[in-house]
Design a protein around this motif. Structure first.
Motif, PDB file in Angstrom:
ATOM      1  N   ASN A 241       0.843  -1.196   0.000  1.00 17.69           N
ATOM      2  CA  ASN A 241       0.000   0.000   0.000  1.00 17.69           C
ATOM      3  C   ASN A 241       0.871   1.236   0.000  1.00 17.69           C
ATOM      4  OD1 ASN A 241      -1.544  -2.176   1.101  1.00 17.69           O
ATOM      5  ND2 ASN A 241      -3.110  -0.671   1.541  1.00 17.69           N
ATOM      6  N   PRO A 242       0.477   2.293  -0.652  1.00 18.17           N
ATOM      7  CA  PRO A 242      -0.764   2.424  -1.414  1.00 18.17           C
ATOM      8  C   PRO A 242      -0.686   1.872  -2.828  1.00 18.17           C
ATOM      9  CG  PRO A 242       0.407   4.491  -1.386  1.00 18.17           C
ATOM     10  CD  PRO A 242       1.243   3.535  -0.603  1.00 18.17           C
ATOM     11  N   LEU A 320      -2.480   4.316   4.560  1.00 19.31           N
ATOM     12  CA  LEU A 320      -2.760   4.974   3.279  1.00 19.31           C
ATOM     13  C   LEU A 320      -3.782   4.224   2.444  1.00 19.31           C
ATOM     14  CD1 LEU A 320       0.828   6.035   2.203  1.00 19.31           C
ATOM     15  CD2 LEU A 320      -0.980   7.466   3.143  1.00 19.31           C
ATOM     16  N   PRO A 321      -4.678   4.966   1.814  1.00 23.35           N
ATOM     17  CA  PRO A 321      -5.608   4.329   0.876  1.00 23.35           C
ATOM     18  C   PRO A 321      -4.876   3.913  -0.393  1.00 23.35           C
ATOM     19  CG  PRO A 321      -6.313   6.555   1.446  1.00 23.35           C
ATOM     20  CD  PRO A 321      -4.909   6.405   1.905  1.00 23.35           C
ATOM     21  N   ARG A 322      -5.470   2.948  -1.058  1.00 27.33           N
ATOM     22  CA  ARG A 322      -4.851   2.453  -2.282  1.00 27.33           C
ATOM     23  C   ARG A 322      -5.182   3.371  -3.460  1.00 27.33           C
ATOM     24  NH1 ARG A 322      -7.751  -2.039  -3.074  1.00 27.33           N
ATOM     25  NH2 ARG A 322      -6.483  -3.270  -1.694  1.00 27.33           N
ATOM     26  N   LEU A 323      -4.198   3.567  -4.324  1.00 24.46           N
ATOM     27  CA  LEU A 323      -4.459   4.338  -5.542  1.00 24.46           C
ATOM     28  C   LEU A 323      -5.213   3.457  -6.541  1.00 24.46           C
ATOM     29  CD1 LEU A 323      -1.072   6.111  -6.066  1.00 24.46           C
ATOM     30  CD2 LEU A 323      -3.246   7.254  -5.907  1.00 24.46           C
TER      31      LEU A 323
ATOM     32  N   ALA B 301     -13.898   2.791   4.428  1.00 22.47           N
ATOM     33  CA  ALA B 301     -12.447   2.959   4.473  1.00 22.47           C
ATOM     34  C   ALA B 301     -11.762   1.655   4.094  1.00 22.47           C
ATOM     35  CB  ALA B 301     -12.012   3.404   5.857  1.00 22.47           C
ATOM     36  N   VAL B 304     -11.735   1.362   0.367  1.00 28.71           N
ATOM     37  CA  VAL B 304     -10.852   2.271  -0.362  1.00 28.71           C
ATOM     38  C   VAL B 304      -9.394   2.048   0.044  1.00 28.71           C
ATOM     39  CG1 VAL B 304     -10.286   4.677  -0.741  1.00 28.71           C
ATOM     40  CG2 VAL B 304     -12.647   3.966  -0.692  1.00 28.71           C
ATOM     41  N   PHE B 305      -9.161   1.831   1.329  1.00 30.78           N
ATOM     42  CA  PHE B 305      -7.788   1.628   1.788  1.00 30.78           C
ATOM     43  C   PHE B 305      -7.284   0.259   1.335  1.00 30.78           C
ATOM     44  CE2 PHE B 305      -8.684   5.311   4.016  1.00 30.78           C
ATOM     45  CZ  PHE B 305      -7.601   5.772   4.727  1.00 30.78           C
ATOM     46  N   GLY B 306      -8.202  -0.705   1.348  1.00 29.55           N
ATOM     47  CA  GLY B 306      -7.821  -1.981   0.776  1.00 29.55           C
ATOM     48  C   GLY B 306      -7.373  -3.021   1.774  1.00 29.55           C
ATOM     49  N   ASP B 307      -7.331  -2.721   3.038  1.00 29.86           N
ATOM     50  CA  ASP B 307      -6.957  -3.716   4.023  1.00 29.86           C
ATOM     51  C   ASP B 307      -7.688  -3.398   5.309  1.00 29.86           C
ATOM     52  OD1 ASP B 307      -5.139  -5.856   3.464  1.00 29.86           O
ATOM     53  OD2 ASP B 307      -3.708  -4.335   2.804  1.00 29.86           O
ATOM     54  N   ASN B 380      -6.955  13.034   3.620  1.00 30.48           N
ATOM     55  CA  ASN B 380      -5.875  12.324   2.934  1.00 30.48           C
ATOM     56  C   ASN B 380      -5.985  12.552   1.417  1.00 30.48           C
ATOM     57  OD1 ASN B 380      -4.570  10.148   1.488  1.00 30.48           O
ATOM     58  ND2 ASN B 380      -4.261   9.205   3.485  1.00 30.48           N
ATOM     59  N   ILE B 382      -4.757  10.964  -1.151  1.00 30.29           N
ATOM     60  CA  ILE B 382      -5.067   9.792  -1.972  1.00 30.29           C
ATOM     61  C   ILE B 382      -6.549   9.459  -1.846  1.00 30.29           C
ATOM     62  CG2 ILE B 382      -4.559   7.370  -2.385  1.00 30.29           C
ATOM     63  CD1 ILE B 382      -1.820   7.784  -1.266  1.00 30.29           C
ATOM     64  N   PHE B 383      -7.058   9.604  -0.619  1.00 29.80           N
ATOM     65  CA  PHE B 383      -8.482   9.324  -0.398  1.00 29.80           C
ATOM     66  C   PHE B 383      -9.330  10.266  -1.242  1.00 29.80           C
ATOM     67  CE2 PHE B 383     -12.492   9.754   1.858  1.00 29.80           C
ATOM     68  CZ  PHE B 383     -12.819   8.438   2.068  1.00 29.80           C
ATOM     69  N   ARG B 386      -9.299   9.343  -4.787  1.00 29.67           N
ATOM     70  CA  ARG B 386     -10.134   8.184  -5.062  1.00 29.67           C
ATOM     71  C   ARG B 386     -11.620   8.501  -5.021  1.00 29.67           C
ATOM     72  NH1 ARG B 386      -8.938   2.992  -4.214  1.00 29.67           N
ATOM     73  NH2 ARG B 386     -11.065   2.773  -4.910  1.00 29.67           N
TER      74      ARG B 386
END
Lengths: 355, 559
Positions: A241-242, A320-323, B301, B304-307, B380, B382-383, B386
């Protein structure tokens, strides 16, 4: 100042210990190298075993207000054994229609490619398998083989999510590899060599002396800009991540590794962690003075530095959020590449003017 | 303000904001063949071949732009579809459109051309009751499998007959590989769900991809259908229905759901709820809303954050505090079963001071936590990258699909039944309705986060009131007969503002102690319908983010 590492490669030391003499024949060289490689490989795999089932969970838990594993053994350490048994005793499911040789080879390629890179990394205390003149180029070359493994896995799995993951891996690879190499090139300009031992040696000089404490000329101090860029590019390289877009669990299930189970899954999982450690090793060598450091022996410093980079990847993972894939490619091509080029030109000018 | 131009009124609207039903009847003209009095509003009986024209007139001329629900039911002599219409500007202006069809040929015109939301509602009516809709673009079963025999809410359905479908006859989701024009097409068909890490339950989204971009999505629901409507129809009004609403939106909005049933049943049976009980209801409902929005925030979250990252855990940590408070109050953590017709089950737990202190502690800590969320999530870069301008849902489209709750308010549609159609104690309290004009995923998240703050305001005022409530006036329960038997053929549709939007209940009595028809209007069901509008042309990660920002609970979508 004492050089941070001996110039004798590890196989020669082992050959010495085995009494092969200074002039080893091909067979003796093979035996000595094999033992050396096994030593380094074991060290790395041990670290991976520690990192994968245990440290990663503990670190994430610390970030997220939880305890994580704490039932088996002291501080839950024996979970490593339990997990190994659990994972390896699972059924190896081979889905219908997979492209057999490629599907079987992919996990091996992913896991082994990262391990190969450690051959040229100087780890201190004489642990340095080989020191070719183009060591840095070799590291980047073998580290990128992993991407081939990802594509193989994605394409051979006969699964659409896997294929999307594999395709994303290629796109991502193209986007970060060029900036990554360009930033490393700026270090090469400073050091004047591609040889790993030379790069480390160039960082032993004192940069400035603050109140009697000598700050060495590690490239993180000489060129912090390049360091930051490299850290980001490294996150892309190891796919955390990200930038964990090729596996993106919430989007494409698990990307290229969706169809893998049991031993193959362990190999892929292992490969990812070794990759993170290889990234850490490259960063330690290029920017953090390799195994150099006060008091403790070099190898310990080296491991500390690798783990510091590992900790950073886990921090990024927690925060961090993923791109999105298109945004990553934009970051890679429009942002990182431009900055990396600027950094390279700037370094060239500075090195040219000063030296 | 005096400078404001007086709003031009729609046809059939009196200057003081009521509905002039005679004028509406004139507007509909020949299409009307009768009139019914429902408890919530009168309804016009419309000829089955004039539905589109009648609905169109009501929408275009009379301004009924919100089709909140379509209820279908079977009588001894006929089938009936009821379109419950409202206005987004003023949801108290209601009208029903009743469309009867014969038992021999249960076909009526579809309202889909007028209200897009009718698409899914009519499919459900077809699926469960068996009414067919002419001109419907896609009249398939929606909750039950394609292979199902019969219509379970119909009169001649035999529930004893086993519905065994051999595996080979089931639709194989792996079978159709290509969608789009011909076998040469470049698109790829992919099943997202029913087993997928980010579908918030068992949702199956049939997706057609063009590269990474989404060419088409079709949500396939029904995996969690538990016959909730039928179960309610087999239970008595007084006690047996109340536990079920907890199980619709089961993630923590229990009391909000219970209130939907309580409100409908109380209005139907004319039960007055004591003021003290209303305050407790309001407080506990808003606690539920906070818990529900926290969960929405955490899972969004996660998407979007992925984990399972910090944000998810923080949101759950804070939700846990609310859950503890609710457990103290109701004795349960999720399935509260706390509301009763005419009041609540029991008073604030003794010692009261301790309970109030716990609530206040939570409220005092909330601003800091909210700030933490803003630091971690909404600020954030990146948030924002997205979420801003992804999953766009323009207000007009939102209205067409009958979106409500944070989804509608995130599109700038200013509707909140707590304010517009007041119930409970909301009218006496000082709070605001939150809207955001971004129409994107980011706005919907912001709306939820800011609504948490508003809910906290409401709870604080309720706690103040409850603390000072004189001891002798603490009536928690009105006098309600042990068995409720509303007059035959009383019909009512009532909605409350649940965590996800308008949760409406339609009930028809037949003189017994059990409802003859119990229909649930689920906000998640309607909100999920908007998914296609939000995601076309976007990327897979945006689809996941949009799905997360809709905050659906499959238990409520499928019922």
């Amino acid at each position: 100042m004492i050089p941070a590492q001996t110039q004798t490669p590890l196989p020669d030391i082992i050959g010495d210990l085995l009494g092969f003499g200074t002039e080893m024949g091909p067979g003796e060289t093979f035996i000595a190298s094999f033992i050396g490689a096994a030593l380094v490989g074991t060290l790395m795999l041990t670290m991976t075993a520690l990192a994968g089932p245990w440290a990663k969970r503990k670190i994430t838990a610390a970030f997220t207000d939880r305890y994580a594993v704490n039932r088996i053994g002291p501080a839950g350490l024996l979970i490593i054994v339990a997990d190994a048994v659990r994972l390896l005793s699972k059924e190896l499911i081979v889905p219908e229609g997979v492209d057999r040789p490629a599907w079987d080879l992919a996990p091996i390629v992913i896991a082994s490619s990262a391990l190969l890179g450690f051959a040229v990394i100087p780890m201190g205390n004489g642990i340095h398998l080989a020191d070719p003149e183009a060591g840095l180029v070799y590291v980047f070359a073998v580290a990128s083989i992993a991407s081939v493994g990802l594509v193989m896995a994605g394409y051979a799995s006969n699964n659409k999510f896997s294929m999307l993951g594999g395709l994303r891996a290629v796109a991502q690879n193209l986007a970060y590899e060029i900036p990554l190499v360009l930033i490393a090139a700026s270090v090469v300009l400073f050091a004047g060599s591609l040889q790993m031992s030379e790069i480390v040696a160039a960082q032993t000089e004192t940069l400035v002396s603050l109140g009697g404490v000598a700050i060495p000329s590690w490239y993180v101090f000489v060129n912090p800009f390049a360091f930051v860029l490299f850290m980001v590019a490294n996150l892309m390289e190891v796919g955390r991540n990200p930038f964990d877009i090729p596996e993106a669990p919430t989007e494409i299930v698990a990307g290229y590794q969706t169809e893998y189970s049991s031993a193959y899954f362990v190999l892929i999982y292992l490969g990812e962690f070794i990759h993170i450690f290889l990234g850490g090793a490259i960063i330690a060598t290029l920017f953090l003075g390799g195994p150099a450091g006060p008091v403790l022996p070099g190898i310990l410093w080296f491991i500390i530095k690798i783990w510091a980079v590992f900790l950073f990847t886990q921090w990024a993972r927690s925060a961090l959020p993923r791109l999105r894939i298109d945004q990553l490619i934009e970051v890679g091509w429009k942002g990182m590449l431009v900055l990396a080029l600027a950094n390279l030109v700037l370094t060239a000018v500075i090195v040219g003017v000063i030296a | 303000m005096s400078l404001e131009e007086p709003k031009p009124t729609d046809v059939g609207e009196t200057p003081d904001g009521n509905v002039d039903y005679a004028e509406l009847e004139a507007l509909l003209g020949d299409a009307v063949i009768g009139r019914e009095e429902h408890v919530n509003a009168p309804a016009f009986v419309v000829r089955p071949d004039e539905v589109q024209q009648a609905l169109g007139a009501l929408r275009e001329e009379a301004g009924f732009d919100y089709c909140s629900c379509v209820t279908a039911q079977e009588y001894e002599d006929r089938y009936e579809s009821i379109y419950h219409l409202k206005k987004y500007d003023d949801p108290t202006q209601e009208v029903g459109v009743v469309v009867p069809t014969t038992r021999d040929e249960p076909v009526s015109q579809s309202g889909e051309a007028v209200y897009r939301t009718a698409d899914w509602h009519e499919r459900e009516a077809y699926d469960l009751v068996g009414i067919e809709y002419a001109d419907h673009p896609d009249l398939r079963r929606i909750l039950l499998p394609e292979t199902w025999q019969g219509h379970p809410l119909g009169k001649d359905y035999n529930p004893e007959k086993p519905q065994v479908v051999p595996f080979r006859e089931h639709a194989n989701p792996l079978e159709p590989d290509q969608r789009g024009e011909g076998s040469e097409s470049d698109t790829m068909f992919i099943n997202i769900g029913p087993h997928h890490p980010a579908t918030h339950g068992v949702l199956h989204v049939e997706t057609v991809l063009d590269g990474e971009q989404i060419a088409d999505v079709e949500p396939d629901i029904g995996y969690l259908h538990r016959c909730e409507e039928q179960m309610c129809q087999q239970s008595t009004y007084r006690h047996q229905i109340m536990p079920y609403p907890d199980r619709w939106d089961y993630v923590s909005a229990g009391i909000l759901n219970e209130w939907a049933y309580a409100r409908a049943a109380e209005d139907m049976a004319d039960i007055e709820v004591p003021e003290y009980a209303q305050v407790i209801r309001t407080m506990s409902a808003e606690l539920c809303r906070i818990a529900s929005h926290m969960l929405a925030l955490g899972t969004f979250a996660l998407d979007v954050f992925g984990d399972f990252t910090a944000v998810f855990q923080y949101a759950f940590r804070d939700r846990e505090v609310v859950q503890d408070i609710l457990e103290d109050l109701t004795g349960q953590r999720l399935m509260f079963n706390y509301l009763r017709l005419g009041g609540v089950a029991w008073d604030i737990p003794e010692p009261r001071e301790e309970f109030f202190e716990k609530v206040r502690d939570f409220l005092d800590g909330l601003p800091k936590k909210t700030q933490e969320y803003h630091n971690l999530i909404t600020s954030n870069e990146i948030f924002q990258l997205r979420c801003v301008n992804t999953g766009e849902l323009p207000p007009e489209v939102a209205k067409q699909y009958g979106a409500t709750g944070p989804v509608a308010r995130g599109s700038g549609v200013d509707i909140d039944l707590r304010r517009d159609d007041p119930y409970g104690y909301y009218e006496e309290l000082d709070w605001d309705v939150i809207t955001e004009d971004g129409c994107d995923n980011y706005s919907r998240v912001l709306v939820r986060m800011r609504e948490v703050e508003e809910s906290a305001k409401i709870i604080e005022q309720c706690v103040d009131l409850l603390e000072e409530w004189p001891e002798e006036e603490r009536t928690i329960q009105a006098n309600v007969p042990r068995t409720l038997k509303p007059d035959p053929d009383t019909e009512i549709y009532r909605g409350v503002e649940a965590a996800k939007g308008e949760l409406g209940i339609y009930m028809r009595s037949d003189g017994t102690d059990k409802p003859a028809r119990f229909k649930i209007r689920s906000p998640c069901f309607c909100n999920l319908h908007t998914l296609r509008e939000m995601t076309e042309g976007e990327y897979i990660p945006d689809l996941i983010a949009s799905l997360g920002s809709l905050d659906i609970v499959l238990g409520e979508v499928d019922r």
